[in-house]
Enzyme design. Structure first.
Site, PDB file in Angstrom:
ATOM      1  N   ASP A  49       0.856  -1.180   0.000  1.00 29.07           N
ATOM      2  CA  ASP A  49       0.000   0.000   0.000  1.00 29.07           C
ATOM      3  C   ASP A  49       0.893   1.231   0.000  1.00 29.07           C
ATOM      4  O   ASP A  49       1.962   1.233   0.619  1.00 29.07           O
ATOM      5  CB  ASP A  49      -0.901   0.012   1.233  1.00 29.07           C
ATOM      6  CG  ASP A  49      -1.961  -1.079   1.196  1.00 29.07           C
ATOM      7  OD1 ASP A  49      -2.440  -1.399   0.095  1.00 29.07           O
ATOM      8  OD2 ASP A  49      -2.315  -1.593   2.274  1.00 29.07           O
ATOM      9  N   ASP A  51      -6.856  -1.367  -4.746  1.00 32.23           N
ATOM     10  CA  ASP A  51      -7.929  -1.065  -3.796  1.00 32.23           C
ATOM     11  C   ASP A  51      -8.880  -0.015  -4.356  1.00 32.23           C
ATOM     12  O   ASP A  51     -10.098  -0.112  -4.183  1.00 32.23           O
ATOM     13  CB  ASP A  51      -7.349  -0.568  -2.472  1.00 32.23           C
ATOM     14  CG  ASP A  51      -6.485  -1.595  -1.767  1.00 32.23           C
ATOM     15  OD1 ASP A  51      -6.677  -2.807  -2.008  1.00 32.23           O
ATOM     16  OD2 ASP A  51      -5.616  -1.181  -0.977  1.00 32.23           O
TER      17      ASP A  51
END
Length: 176
Positions: free
Chosen positions: A122, A146
């Site tokens: 991330d 995401d």
């Protein structure tokens, strides 16, 4: 043919997977001491974090081979279901097909990370100061995959809600 019409949205899947992998590779190639990078001060930062759990870092503290195997198997099941819906689903609209293509790309991008690294990379961190619970803590870090999953879910949900609403007047207009 209806199937080929739906498959035309697979370019979205390929674009998501490519963009996700390219951005993660770029972040992963940078030294850890270069992060965080303020893109917009007090709002948007680039970070380099690994999430062995699922969305919003649930189960992140439980990084184990068993959890990794369950998450990989779960991702594979979801990918198979999405592909089946794209190929065999009846009455799928263009909005729904696009949403499924985004979901497929996001799921594939994050699955690739789980297989290669055991965790998802991330790198986007956002602070939403206008939310009462976001005074000092950022929104959980996320990535392109995401974002694609979120966009895909919104598209499918809008199609289900608004598509059903737009069908209702037509069915009422037929009087026996």
């Amino acid at each position: 043919m209806a199937v080929s019409g739906r498959l035309r949205f697979l370019w979205l899947t390929l674009a998501v997977v490519f963009l996700d992998r390219a951005t993660k590779a770029w972040i992963e190639s940078r030294p850890a001491d270069r992060f965080p990078v303020a893109v917009i001060d007090n709002f948007f930062y680039l970070v380099n974090s690994r999430n062995p759990g699922i969305a919003f870092s649930f189960f992140a503290g439980l990084s184990s081979p068993a959890l990794r195997a369950v998450l990989i198997a779960g991702s594979l099941v979801i990918i198979v279901v999405i592909v089946w819906l794209l190929i065999a689903g009846r009455g799928i609209s263009a909005v729904n097909a696009a949403g499924l293509a985004f979901l497929l790309g996001g799921a594939t991008g994050n699955l690739t990370d789980r297989i290669l690294h055991g965790a998802v990379t991330d790198f986007i961190e956002v602070y939403l100061h206008f939310l009462p619970w976001q005074t000092f803590n950022p929104w959980p870090a996320f990535n392109v995959a995401d974002s694609a999953i979120t966009i895909g879910a919104v598209l499918v949900l809008l199609d289900v809600l608004l598509g059903r609403l737009s069908e209702a007047p037509h069915s009422n207009s037929r009087m026996p």
